[in-house]
Design a protein around this motif. Structure first.
Motif, mmCIF file in Angstrom:
data_model
loop_
_atom_site.group_PDB
_atom_site.id
_atom_site.type_symbol
_atom_site.label_atom_id
_atom_site.label_comp_id
_atom_site.label_asym_id
_atom_site.label_seq_id
_atom_site.Cartn_x
_atom_site.Cartn_y
_atom_site.Cartn_z
ATOM 1 N N MET A 178 26.671 53.489 27.848
ATOM 2 C CA MET A 178 27.890 52.909 28.398
ATOM 3 C C MET A 178 27.518 51.894 29.469
ATOM 4 N N ASN A 179 28.092 50.707 29.361
ATOM 5 C CA ASN A 179 27.799 49.621 30.292
ATOM 6 C C ASN A 179 29.057 49.323 31.109
ATOM 7 N N ILE A 180 28.919 49.292 32.432
ATOM 8 C CA ILE A 180 30.043 48.954 33.307
ATOM 9 C C ILE A 180 29.933 47.488 33.699
ATOM 10 N N ILE A 181 30.988 46.725 33.397
ATOM 11 C CA ILE A 181 31.009 45.290 33.697
ATOM 12 C C ILE A 181 31.913 45.082 34.905
ATOM 13 N N PRO A 182 31.366 44.694 36.061
ATOM 14 C CA PRO A 182 32.193 44.539 37.265
ATOM 15 C C PRO A 182 33.170 43.368 37.137
ATOM 16 N N ARG A 183 34.157 43.342 38.009
ATOM 17 C CA ARG A 183 35.190 42.304 37.966
ATOM 18 C C ARG A 183 34.592 40.901 38.024
ATOM 19 N N SER A 184 33.528 40.736 38.734
ATOM 20 C CA SER A 184 32.936 39.401 38.898
ATOM 21 C C SER A 184 32.301 38.869 37.613
ATOM 22 N N GLU A 185 32.128 39.748 36.597
ATOM 23 C CA GLU A 185 31.422 39.329 35.388
ATOM 24 C C GLU A 185 32.309 39.295 34.131
ATOM 25 N N HIS A 186 33.621 39.385 34.314
ATOM 26 C CA HIS A 186 34.523 39.227 33.160
ATOM 27 C C HIS A 186 35.736 38.400 33.573
ATOM 28 N N ASN A 187 36.500 37.973 32.593
ATOM 29 C CA ASN A 187 37.587 37.013 32.836
ATOM 30 C C ASN A 187 38.980 37.622 32.891
ATOM 31 N N ILE A 188 39.086 38.963 32.865
ATOM 32 C CA ILE A 188 40.421 39.578 32.861
ATOM 33 C C ILE A 188 41.017 39.551 34.262
ATOM 34 N N SER A 189 42.246 39.033 34.330
ATOM 35 C CA SER A 189 42.971 38.965 35.602
ATOM 36 C C SER A 189 44.271 39.750 35.469
ATOM 37 N N ARG A 190 44.687 40.388 36.562
ATOM 38 C CA ARG A 190 45.923 41.171 36.517
ATOM 39 C C ARG A 190 47.145 40.302 36.241
ATOM 40 N N LYS A 191 47.069 39.029 36.551
ATOM 41 C CA LYS A 191 48.227 38.155 36.296
ATOM 42 C C LYS A 191 48.486 37.966 34.799
ATOM 43 N N ASP A 192 47.481 38.280 33.977
ATOM 44 C CA ASP A 192 47.644 38.167 32.527
ATOM 45 C C ASP A 192 48.081 39.479 31.880
ATOM 46 N N ILE A 193 48.223 40.522 32.703
ATOM 47 C CA ILE A 193 48.631 41.833 32.192
ATOM 48 C C ILE A 193 50.116 42.018 32.444
ATOM 49 N N SER A 194 50.800 42.594 31.475
ATOM 50 C CA SER A 194 52.234 42.847 31.600
ATOM 51 C C SER A 194 52.551 43.601 32.900
ATOM 52 N N LYS A 195 53.620 43.176 33.568
ATOM 53 C CA LYS A 195 54.031 43.851 34.811
ATOM 54 C C LYS A 195 54.368 45.315 34.552
ATOM 55 N N SER A 196 54.948 45.575 33.393
ATOM 56 C CA SER A 196 55.285 46.964 33.056
ATOM 57 C C SER A 196 54.023 47.796 32.894
ATOM 58 N N ALA A 197 53.002 47.223 32.237
ATOM 59 C CA ALA A 197 51.743 47.943 32.059
ATOM 60 C C ALA A 197 51.089 48.208 33.415
ATOM 61 N N LEU A 198 51.142 47.235 34.311
ATOM 62 C CA LEU A 198 50.567 47.428 35.650
ATOM 63 C C LEU A 198 51.297 48.535 36.402
ATOM 64 N N LYS A 199 52.629 48.606 36.268
ATOM 65 C CA LYS A 199 53.390 49.672 36.924
ATOM 66 C C LYS A 199 52.919 51.040 36.446
ATOM 67 N N VAL A 200 52.712 51.163 35.129
ATOM 68 C CA VAL A 200 52.270 52.442 34.568
ATOM 69 C C VAL A 200 50.863 52.773 35.060
#
Length: 430
Positions: free
Chosen positions: A1-23
């Protein structure tokens, strides 16, 4: 299992549904682990906009329900929580674990899983995932990604690769063969040889899948905006032939049935990609049209009137259970109406044509007539052009078009012959 820190991937919370973030945050604040998983993570890494955001957690379905008043629990084989935010539903699953030898039968004779309500750890859950690109977990606690099976590398190489032994995984759930094809087309990826090769031999396992589930998979494949490419790949792997085993002749590229369905798929893809409305009934009406036409001809040869033959043939095709899918009534009703309007469109019965324009399914039936015209040509072309002109015309032009049809339909009056008795009487009078 490899852990990829935030600094090494392109996923941003602004691209995630607000409803999904609430959950995600409510689960985290409730003391549970919470991860965005699967296609949502994969699509975000690819720079795509995910259609769904699925979440996994170590909370049980009952614990999830206590956290969310807008939660409903579904499923028998595996319990899931649906958190409802208006039209958006966030699906939350408890980490799945491995089955224990508890004396109960967990698999069918073909190796298919029969029950799946076994909870476990995130590591076990990752082992239960189907493809490496879907075994990626976005951790809301520190915004890192857990990559268990080289999913990031598979995405970079644009590969669809099964986790574990492909034959075993396909036997556990034969629908994975359909998912491999769907993802390959949707993501413009290649199925690795190890993942692809067993499909040819194991395709018949699809016959063990519930028909309702197979129909839902068909909707996902054909209403993806890339239905034509998906259909062609399904044929390549002999999967379509398992879903509709009695239509194998219709999958010959030289047949009218093949041409009609592929044109329908191409039109559907175009409409979906232009955000236009589509109906599955239209697609399945195209797929099964020539099957119904052959049945209708059979009943006509038995001496049934054309309308009765059409009704009998429609029921024979839609109600006989001869496919490995079951078409729900909400769609089969639409198919019936499209088919049963075809003779009325072809006949063009005078003023009734204007009433037919107001019929709820007229547009779908008219579009279907245009589709048939592309395959069959004359004499449908003249009829289709007439209906096109009628819809565009004002009242005066419509009256002229109807007059032409009435004149064409009017039978020449037969010269009345007098009876012998009348001729005798006339002779006597003279």
């Amino acid at each position: 299992m490899n852990i990829i820190p935030r600094s090494e991937h392109n996923i941003s919370r602004k691209d995630i549904s607000k409803s999904a973030l609430k959950v995600l945050y409510r689960l985290k604040d409730g003391g549970f682990d919470a991860y965005l998983v699967g296609g949502g993570v994969r699509d975000l890494l690819l720079g795509l906009k995910p259609k769904d955001f699925d979440i996994v957690t170590n909370a049980t379905p009952e614990q999830i329900k206590r956290l969310f008043s807008n939660c409903r629990l579904i499923g028998r084989r595996f319990r899931l929580a649906h958190i409802v935010f208006g039209p958006e539903i966030i699906e939350v699953a408890t980490f799945r674990g491995h089955h224990q030898d508890d004396g109960e039968k967990n698999q069918s004779d073909h190796g298919q899983l029969l029950r799946d309500n076994v909870y476990g750890t995130i590591d076990e859950d990752a082992e239960r995932r189907d493809f490496s690109a879907n075994a990626l977990y976005y951790n809301i606690a520190d915004f890192s990604i857990r990559d268990y099976w080289g999913g990031l590398e598979a995405i970079q190489k644009r590969q669809i690769d099964l986790i574990g032994d492909p034959e075993t995984r396909y036997r556990e759930d034969p629908v994975r063969m359909l998912r491999a094809v769907r993802f390959a087309v949707k993501l413009d990826m290649q199925i690795t040889p190890a993942t692809a090769d067993p499909i040819y031999e194991l395709a018949p396992l699809l016959q063990n899948i519930p028909k309702a589930r197979l129909f839902e998979e068909c909707l996902k494949m054909f209403l993806s905006g890339q239905g034509l490419k998906t259909f062609e790949m399904l044929l390549e792997y002999k999967l379509m032939q398992q879903i509709f085993p009695n239509l194998t002749q219709a999958f010959d590229k030289q047949t009218k049935a093949y041409q009609l369905f592929t044109i329908a798929l191409a039109n559907t893809d175009k409409r979906i990609n232009n955000d236009m409305r589509v109906t599955p009934a239209f697609l399945f009406a195209a797929l099964l049209w020539y099957e119904m036409s052959a049945a209708q001809e059979h009943y006509l040869q038995q001496g049934l009137p054309p309308q009765d033959a059409l009704h009998m043939a429609t029921s024979a095709v839609l109600d006989s259970g001869q496919f490995n899918v079951v078409i729900p009534k909400r769609f089969s009703t639409g198919i019936r109406e499209i088919w049963q309007l075809q003779p009325r469109l072809e006949k063009r019965a005078g003023k009734r044509c204007l009433k037919l324009l107001e019929y709820p399914k007229f547009r779908a039936a008219y579009d279907f007539l245009l589709l048939r015209t592309e395959v069959e040509g004359e004499p449908l072309e003249e009829i289709a052009n007439w209906w096109t002109e009628l819809q565009k015309s004002d009242e005066a032009q419509q009256a002229m078009l109807l007059g032409q049809i009435n004149q064409n339909n009017r039978k020449p009056r037969r010269k009345r012959r007098s009876s012998p008795s009348r001729r005798t009487n006339r002779n006597k009078e003279s």
